[in-house]
Structures are given as C-alpha cells and as structure tokens.
Design a protein around this motif. Structure first.
Motif, PDB file in Angstrom:
ATOM      1  N   ASP A 123       0.815  -1.227   0.000  1.00  0.00           N
ATOM      2  CA  ASP A 123       0.000   0.000   0.000  1.00  0.00           C
ATOM      3  C   ASP A 123       0.844   1.270   0.000  1.00  0.00           C
ATOM      4  OD1 ASP A 123      -2.440  -1.282  -0.122  1.00  0.00           O
ATOM      5  OD2 ASP A 123      -2.924  -0.996   2.007  1.00  0.00           O
ATOM      6  N   GLN A 124       2.052   1.194   0.540  1.00  0.00           N
ATOM      7  CA  GLN A 124       2.885   2.404   0.595  1.00  0.00           C
ATOM      8  C   GLN A 124       3.263   2.907  -0.799  1.00  0.00           C
ATOM      9  OE1 GLN A 124       6.695   1.766   2.552  1.00  0.00           O
ATOM     10  NE2 GLN A 124       6.854  -0.268   1.630  1.00  0.00           N
ATOM     11  N   PHE A 125       3.090   2.073  -1.820  1.00  0.00           N
ATOM     12  CA  PHE A 125       3.447   2.458  -3.184  1.00  0.00           C
ATOM     13  C   PHE A 125       2.238   2.876  -4.020  1.00  0.00           C
ATOM     14  CE2 PHE A 125       6.654  -0.520  -1.662  1.00  0.00           C
ATOM     15  CZ  PHE A 125       7.785   0.275  -1.775  1.00  0.00           C
ATOM     16  N   GLY A 126       1.079   2.988  -3.396  1.00  0.00           N
ATOM     17  CA  GLY A 126      -0.113   3.445  -4.107  1.00  0.00           C
ATOM     18  C   GLY A 126      -0.950   2.301  -4.671  1.00  0.00           C
ATOM     19  N   THR A 127      -1.828   2.676  -5.565  1.00  0.00           N
ATOM     20  CA  THR A 127      -2.764   1.738  -6.183  1.00  0.00           C
ATOM     21  C   THR A 127      -2.028   0.698  -7.023  1.00  0.00           C
ATOM     22  OG1 THR A 127      -4.402   3.504  -6.280  1.00  0.00           O
ATOM     23  CG2 THR A 127      -4.806   1.598  -7.665  1.00  0.00           C
ATOM     24  N   ILE A 128      -2.545  -0.512  -7.028  1.00  0.00           N
ATOM     25  CA  ILE A 128      -1.947  -1.611  -7.784  1.00  0.00           C
ATOM     26  C   ILE A 128      -2.450  -1.545  -9.231  1.00  0.00           C
ATOM     27  CG2 ILE A 128      -1.757  -4.124  -7.999  1.00  0.00           C
ATOM     28  CD1 ILE A 128      -2.297  -4.251  -4.935  1.00  0.00           C
ATOM     29  N   PRO A 129      -1.557  -1.313 -10.197  1.00  0.00           N
ATOM     30  CA  PRO A 129      -1.984  -1.294 -11.595  1.00  0.00           C
ATOM     31  C   PRO A 129      -2.442  -2.682 -12.054  1.00  0.00           C
ATOM     32  CG  PRO A 129       0.323  -0.575 -11.378  1.00  0.00           C
ATOM     33  CD  PRO A 129      -0.126  -1.054 -10.038  1.00  0.00           C
ATOM     34  N   ALA A 130      -3.287  -2.724 -13.080  1.00  0.00           N
ATOM     35  CA  ALA A 130      -3.849  -3.987 -13.578  1.00  0.00           C
ATOM     36  C   ALA A 130      -2.763  -4.990 -13.972  1.00  0.00           C
ATOM     37  CB  ALA A 130      -4.784  -3.721 -14.756  1.00  0.00           C
ATOM     38  N   LYS A 131      -1.699  -4.528 -14.637  1.00  0.00           N
ATOM     39  CA  LYS A 131      -0.622  -5.443 -15.055  1.00  0.00           C
ATOM     40  C   LYS A 131       0.070  -6.072 -13.852  1.00  0.00           C
ATOM     41  CE  LYS A 131       0.561  -3.534 -19.551  1.00  0.00           C
ATOM     42  NZ  LYS A 131       1.650  -2.991 -20.370  1.00  0.00           N
ATOM     43  N   GLU A 132       0.249  -5.310 -12.796  1.00  0.00           N
ATOM     44  CA  GLU A 132       0.869  -5.847 -11.578  1.00  0.00           C
ATOM     45  C   GLU A 132      -0.086  -6.814 -10.884  1.00  0.00           C
ATOM     46  OE1 GLU A 132       2.048  -4.483  -7.095  1.00  0.00           O
ATOM     47  OE2 GLU A 132       2.143  -2.932  -8.652  1.00  0.00           O
ATOM     48  N   ALA A 133      -1.365  -6.453 -10.840  1.00  0.00           N
ATOM     49  CA  ALA A 133      -2.363  -7.318 -10.196  1.00  0.00           C
ATOM     50  C   ALA A 133      -2.371  -8.702 -10.837  1.00  0.00           C
ATOM     51  CB  ALA A 133      -3.742  -6.677 -10.284  1.00  0.00           C
ATOM     52  N   LEU A 134      -2.268  -8.741 -12.139  1.00  0.00           N
ATOM     53  CA  LEU A 134      -2.247 -10.012 -12.853  1.00  0.00           C
ATOM     54  C   LEU A 134      -1.041 -10.853 -12.429  1.00  0.00           C
ATOM     55  CD1 LEU A 134      -3.623 -11.760 -14.996  1.00  0.00           C
ATOM     56  CD2 LEU A 134      -2.268 -10.543 -16.727  1.00  0.00           C
ATOM     57  N   VAL A 135       0.110 -10.211 -12.280  1.00  0.00           N
ATOM     58  CA  VAL A 135       1.315 -10.937 -11.885  1.00  0.00           C
ATOM     59  C   VAL A 135       1.185 -11.450 -10.440  1.00  0.00           C
ATOM     60  CG1 VAL A 135       3.832 -10.843 -11.648  1.00  0.00           C
ATOM     61  CG2 VAL A 135       2.724  -9.704 -13.571  1.00  0.00           C
ATOM     62  N   HIS A 136       0.529 -10.694  -9.560  1.00  0.00           N
ATOM     63  CA  HIS A 136       0.286 -11.195  -8.196  1.00  0.00           C
ATOM     64  C   HIS A 136      -0.562 -12.465  -8.253  1.00  0.00           C
ATOM     65  CE1 HIS A 136       2.208  -8.054  -5.900  1.00  0.00           C
ATOM     66  NE2 HIS A 136       1.505  -7.122  -6.514  1.00  0.00           N
ATOM     67  N   ASN A 137      -1.529 -12.509  -9.178  1.00  0.00           N
ATOM     68  CA  ASN A 137      -2.347 -13.716  -9.332  1.00  0.00           C
ATOM     69  C   ASN A 137      -1.487 -14.897  -9.777  1.00  0.00           C
ATOM     70  OD1 ASN A 137      -4.734 -12.446  -8.577  1.00  0.00           O
ATOM     71  ND2 ASN A 137      -5.241 -11.891 -10.676  1.00  0.00           N
TER      72      ASN A 137
END
Length: 174
Positions: A123-137
């Motif tokens: 959270d300290q780095f702001g909102t999670i972009p869609a491309k990053e969210a996909l990689v977390h998945n």
C-alpha cells in the motif's frame, strides 16, 4: 477497503477465485462461477481491493510454506535463496506476465518472507496497476503449486483455502 485499511473478506475470496480460474484442475463450470464471483467482487469493492486480496494471500501462502516445513534443516526451503527465486524464475512461463512488474511482486514476496504485513507494505506504493495485479495472481498460483508439490498432494492448497473460507463463513454467521 474498510476504514481501518483491512482487506474485505469477499475481496480475498475473489482473489482466491483468480487462482481457481488459472488452475487447470478447475472444472469449466467452477471456472465460470469463479469468474462471476471475481467480477461481482470487483463491481462491489473495486479491482484494487481484489488486487490487495491477492497480495494478502501471497503473504499468507508464503508464511504457510515457510512455517509448514518440517524435516532436516538441509531439506528446508530458504525463503531468500530458494523460495523467492523459484517463484520469480517461473513467472516468464505465464505469457501475460509483464516483466516490468517483477520488482514489485518480488518486494511483496520479500516482505512476506520477512514476516511483514504484505498489504501494508504494498500500500505504501499506491494503487496496484492492472498489469501488476495479474502478476500477483500468477505468484499466488505458483505458491499454491509449490505448496501442493511440497506436501505431494495436488489441490491441497485449494482444499485448505476452501476449508478456511467455509470456517470463516460459519464463524460470521454465529
């Protein structure tokens, strides 16, 4: 997100449904249902909250893998020299994994390995972009696959997560 920054349970469940969508053992019917639940959670709580749920689950699974290892010291996965590199090395096998997102997902894994709150760290780095969210998945899927292989039981992580969600639901109904 709740006012105190806690990830909403439904967003966490939806994040796990993202794993179920990726998992080849998921039936077509279950995959469609998982996709509907993910969409409903994103409509209700927002994509960012579901992404934060995935970051939370990455932390939970990493801690579980580190904590569940028994046996001889030389057989244990070292989080920094074994676990994290093993996961990161497999990310390119996902065609949609954007290499530019690897530093952030590595940071989340490092935070988890160090026992930190992964959501607060991210959270300290702001909102999670869609491309990053996909990689977390993808990381979530890789961690589940790793745990399944460590316990030599395909689907063990999914079963564990379903039991956890069922017990959470039962507890909240009381």
């Amino acid at each position: 997100m709740t006012s105190d920054g806690v990830v909403v349970d439904e967003a966490i469940r939806a994040a796990w449904d993202s794993y179920r969508i990726l998992e080849k053992r998921t039936s077509d019917k279950e995959r469609r249902q998982a996709q509907q639940r993910v969409q409903a959670a994103m409509d209700t709580y927002g994509r960012d909250e579901v992404s934060r749920g995935a970051v939370f689950l990455v932390g939970v699974l990493t801690a579980h893998i580190i904590g569940q290892q028994d046996g001889e010291e030389e057989d244990r996965l070292d989080p920094l020299s074994d676990l994290i590199p093993a996961v990161i090395r497999k990310l390119p096998s996902f065609e949609l994994a954007d290499p530019a997102q690897v530093p952030m997902v590595t940071g989340v894994l490092m935070a988890a390995a160090m026992g930190m709150d992964t959501v607060a760290w991210r959270d300290q780095f702001g909102t999670i972009p869609a491309k990053e969210a996909l990689v977390h998945n993808f990381v979530l899927w890789l961690l589940a696959d790793l745990f399944d292989s460590l316990v030599d039981q395909p689907g063990a992580t999914d079963l564990l997560m379903r039991e956890t969600f069922d017990s959470m639901a039962a507890a909240s109904e009381q």
